[in-house]
Write a protein that holds these residues in place. Structure first.
Motif, mmCIF file in Angstrom:
data_model
loop_
_atom_site.group_PDB
_atom_site.id
_atom_site.type_symbol
_atom_site.label_atom_id
_atom_site.label_comp_id
_atom_site.label_asym_id
_atom_site.label_seq_id
_atom_site.Cartn_x
_atom_site.Cartn_y
_atom_site.Cartn_z
ATOM 1 N N VAL A 1 6.038 7.984 -8.600
ATOM 2 C CA VAL A 1 5.719 6.567 -8.738
ATOM 3 C C VAL A 1 4.315 6.415 -9.319
ATOM 4 N N GLU A 2 4.210 5.687 -10.421
ATOM 5 C CA GLU A 2 2.891 5.413 -11.007
ATOM 6 C C GLU A 2 2.576 3.933 -10.795
ATOM 7 N N TYR A 3 1.283 3.649 -10.765
ATOM 8 C CA TYR A 3 0.864 2.290 -10.447
ATOM 9 C C TYR A 3 -0.150 1.791 -11.465
ATOM 10 N N CYS A 4 -0.017 0.556 -11.867
ATOM 11 C CA CYS A 4 -1.112 -0.092 -12.611
ATOM 12 C C CYS A 4 -1.126 -1.575 -12.258
ATOM 13 N N VAL B 1 9.036 6.076 -11.817
ATOM 14 C CA VAL B 1 9.022 4.635 -11.595
ATOM 15 C C VAL B 1 7.618 4.112 -11.901
ATOM 16 N N LEU B 2 7.562 3.030 -12.653
ATOM 17 C CA LEU B 2 6.257 2.399 -12.910
ATOM 18 C C LEU B 2 6.200 1.109 -12.101
ATOM 19 N N PHE B 3 5.164 0.984 -11.307
ATOM 20 C CA PHE B 3 4.976 -0.198 -10.477
ATOM 21 C C PHE B 3 3.793 -0.986 -11.044
ATOM 22 N N VAL B 4 4.042 -2.250 -11.388
ATOM 23 C CA VAL B 4 2.986 -3.062 -12.009
ATOM 24 C C VAL B 4 2.695 -4.267 -11.110
ATOM 25 N N LEU C 1 3.208 -1.788 -2.910
ATOM 26 C CA LEU C 1 3.330 -0.487 -3.578
ATOM 27 C C LEU C 1 3.477 0.611 -2.537
ATOM 28 N N GLU C 2 2.642 0.542 -1.488
ATOM 29 C CA GLU C 2 2.696 1.596 -0.466
ATOM 30 C C GLU C 2 4.033 1.588 0.255
#
Lengths: 122, 243
Positions: free
Chosen positions: B31-34, B7-10, B17-18
């Motif tokens: 889960v990746e975040y940018c 999952v990419l969280f933008v 996000l948390e």
């Protein structure tokens, strides 16, 4: 008077889509399905204002066609329309002096904007 | 959720996000975040995701522009969820799901459903008319003529493909794959498009006959479905594709 665009493309679905969109946008569209026919058209029709070409074409490649146009009609704007989104292909196209690069299948709105911008800058 | 789900969280809201990352539905997800859409674009170029969750106010590209770029330039399709501030109604729309703040357990479950739904449907989709409808502003004549072109011109190309395989002329096969790739893409068929891409740029000669068969099978499956939806097509074309 409508501005005339030459499309050089050998996939009939892509041709139909380009013709549909560009005609709706108010341009005259001429189609050549290979590089040889494109050269004939460019020789005879001096009212062409923009060339949109694929790179992989029958008889004369898109690269050869672009070189020919740059040598003989240096002011003609060229947009490359290619299925490849590989960086080296895009870079090579710009090194040859093309004005823009669009990936197939094209985004309709993006095509309109890029064609308008390219034609208006000449 | 499956362990391999990515999952990419933008977005900028780290608390969100948390909450998302700590919820049980994402327990086995990666889960990746940018924080911005430019970084998201780099990640989407480099990797594949099962779900993209975006805050509505991401920049420099908003969620729609980002996904439009990904679809048209990278030619990838991801299920997406937009987390909004309440300016638009929540719900599942044609290409995305919208949820609004505050995000509670029920809404997180909805995100989970989006992920499962995406896993269930993306690979099964044989064709879609979304692109042609967008291009033509739902012009029915254009749509039918273009579908007809797909059926007729690819029938010829599939025969050429057979001949090239018989002659072991793999350069010709690569050229045919290059030619038909945008046709699959315009009908939203990811498998046909991606196999053509492989034939063009990556496949060894030895693998080409098998890959070509995949392209041909995909074409036949699409035509079968298209003929259900456009029965008139059968009356236009006399030649059949019987391979």
């Amino acid at each position: 008077m409508k501005k005339k665009i030459l499309i050089i493309e050998d996939n009939p679905m892509v041709v139909k889509s380009l013709e549909f969109k560009l005609t709706k946008d108010g341009y005259d569209v001429v189609v050549a399905e290979d590089g040889r026919k494109a050269l004939d058209i460019l020789k005879e029709d001096k009212s062409i204002r923009l060339v949109i070409t694929d790179l992989m074409l029958p008889f004369i490649t898109g690269t050869e066609l672009i070189e020919h146009i740059r040598n003989h009609i240096p002011d003609m704007p060229i947009i490359v329309l290619s299925t490849s989104n590989q960086e080296e292909v895009i870079t090579d196209a710009f090194m040859m002096g093309v004005n823009d690069f669009i990936t197939k299948p094209f985004s309709p709105n993006e095509l309109s904007l890029r064609v308008k911008r390219t034609i208006e800058s000449y | 959720m499956d362990a391999q789900n990515k999952v990419l969280f933008v977005g900028l809201d780290k608390a969100l996000l948390e909450t998302f990352a700590n919820h049980e539905i994402t327990h086995d997800c990666h889960v990746e975040y940018c924080s911005d859409s430019f970084s998201a674009l780099q990640r989407l170029k480099a990797s594949s995701y099962n779900l993209v969750v975006m805050e509505e106010n991401i920049a420099p590209l908003d969620p729609f522009k980002l996904m439009d770029y990904v679809f048209h330039e990278l030619q990838k399709v991801y299920p997406m969820v937009i987390v909004g501030n309440g300016s638009h109604e929540e719900g599942t729309y044609e290409n995305y799901t919208r949820v609004n703040h505050p995000i509670d357990g029920a809404k997180l479950d909805q995100l989970s459903l989006s992920l499962h739904h995406a896993n269930d449907t993306v690979e099964e989709k044989l064709f879609s008319l979304d692109y042609l409808n967008e291009l033509s502003n739902n012009d029915q004549d254009f749509l039918e003529e273009t579908i007809q072109l797909f059926r007729d011109t690819l029938a010829v190309k599939m025969n050429e493909l057979d001949k090239a395989i018989l002659m072991s002329d793999f350069e010709e096969v690569r050229q045919i794959a290059h030619n038909v790739k945008p046709s699959f893409a315009m009908l939203g068929n990811e498998k046909g498009k991606s196999v053509c891409q492989t034939i063009c740029y990556e496949a060894k000669d030895a693998d080409i006959p098998e890959l070509s068969q995949v392209v041909k099978n995909e074409y036949k499956l699409i035509i079968k479905e298209i003929e259900k939806q456009f029965p008139k097509l059968k009356h236009y074309e006399k030649e059949d594709f019987d391979h």
